[in-house]
Design an enzyme around this catalytic site. Structure first.
Site, PDB file in Angstrom:
ATOM      1  N   HIS A 103       0.721  -1.076  -0.006  1.00 31.89           N
ATOM      2  CA  HIS A 103       0.027   0.191  -0.070  1.00 31.89           C
ATOM      3  C   HIS A 103       0.796   1.356  -0.001  1.00 31.89           C
ATOM      4  O   HIS A 103       0.103   2.226  -0.086  1.00 31.89           O
ATOM      5  CB  HIS A 103      -0.922   0.124   1.158  1.00 31.89           C
ATOM      6  CG  HIS A 103      -0.149  -0.003   2.379  1.00 31.89           C
ATOM      7  ND1 HIS A 103       0.797  -0.437   3.151  1.00 31.89           N
ATOM      8  CD2 HIS A 103      -0.123   1.398   3.531  1.00 31.89           C
ATOM      9  CE1 HIS A 103       1.198   0.009   4.257  1.00 31.89           C
ATOM     10  NE2 HIS A 103       0.514   1.182   4.421  1.00 31.89           N
ATOM     11  N   HIS A 118       1.466   6.705   0.031  1.00 25.61           N
ATOM     12  CA  HIS A 118       0.727   5.987   0.936  1.00 25.61           C
ATOM     13  C   HIS A 118      -0.861   5.896   0.476  1.00 25.61           C
ATOM     14  O   HIS A 118      -1.487   6.679   0.715  1.00 25.61           O
ATOM     15  CB  HIS A 118       0.824   6.368   2.503  1.00 25.61           C
ATOM     16  CG  HIS A 118       0.182   5.528   3.547  1.00 25.61           C
ATOM     17  ND1 HIS A 118      -1.152   5.287   3.689  1.00 25.61           N
ATOM     18  CD2 HIS A 118       0.821   4.803   4.298  1.00 25.61           C
ATOM     19  CE1 HIS A 118      -1.230   4.459   4.842  1.00 25.61           C
ATOM     20  NE2 HIS A 118       0.108   4.177   5.009  1.00 25.61           N
TER      21      HIS A 118
END
Length: 211
Positions: A103, A118
């Site tokens: 992620h 992120h």
């Protein structure tokens, strides 16, 4: 303005033009001095542009629904609400880290800035489900290069938010920031924000970054 100090530097005349402006005359040495000033300016002022990593909408970092990001604890930068499940590199640099949960990715620019991308909030607990990465640690990347694909509907359903911060984790190396208007952006769009770095000789990049 210290007239005596300027004269000690070789000024042959000081003319006050009004409005806070002055002209300092150095005579035949002025061209040489100008060249040295230009050289110093080019060395000390380094400006780095950042490209949009997603297609979507750019928002201020303070709007991210996570205090670690919104308060700037991780670093300063911006965030995006993506329309598509694709993330591309915002800079020229080297991949520092690809998180096991896929992620997030960290990139170090050649100037030493450490950039964290992120995807979403509370997405680490998905443990890589719905994510696919296209780079590994040590890879060289350029703006617009594919980094991550993700199933946007699934990630939206199973996370707190799709907000995707892009922050510089060693923000202490930045002298000034310039942000484009917070509005819709295209994937790979140039100069969504830029930073001016501090003096090059003081720029030492520590190893690693974290979330």
């Amino acid at each position: 303005v210290d007239d005596n100090a300027l004269k000690n530097l070789g000024a042959v005349g000081i003319i006050r033009l009004g409005g806070g402006n002055i002209q300092v005359v150095f005579g035949t040495y002025s061209d040489m001095i100008r060249e040295e000033i230009v050289k110093l300016t080019r060395k000390e002022i380094l400006q780095i542009p950042f490209y949009s990593p997603v297609q979507g909408h750019m928002v201020p970092l303070k709007e991210v629904p996570d205090p670690v990001f919104s308060a700037g604890i991780v670093g300063n930068g911006v965030a995006f609400i993506p329309d598509r499940g694709e993330v591309v590199s915002p800079v020229v640099g080297t991949v520092m880290i690809v998180y096991p949960s896929k992620h997030a990715i960290g990139i170090r620019t050649k100037e030493g800035l450490e950039v964290l991308l992120h995807v979403g909030i509370d997405t680490s607990r998905l443990e890589g489900k719905y994510f696919e990465t296209f780079v590994k640690e040590g890879d060289e990347v350029v703006p617009g290069q594919m980094l991550i694909r993700f199933q946007i509907d699934k990630v939206k359903q199973h996370s707190k938010s799709l907000a995707t911060p892009m922050v510089i984790t060693n923000s202490d190396k930045v002298k000034s920031w310039s942000f484009a208007p917070f509005k819709a952006v295209k994937k790979g769009q140039a100069s969504v924000f830029s930073v001016t770095l501090k003096e090059k000789e003081n720029f030492v990049s520590p190893g690693g970054t974290h979330v």
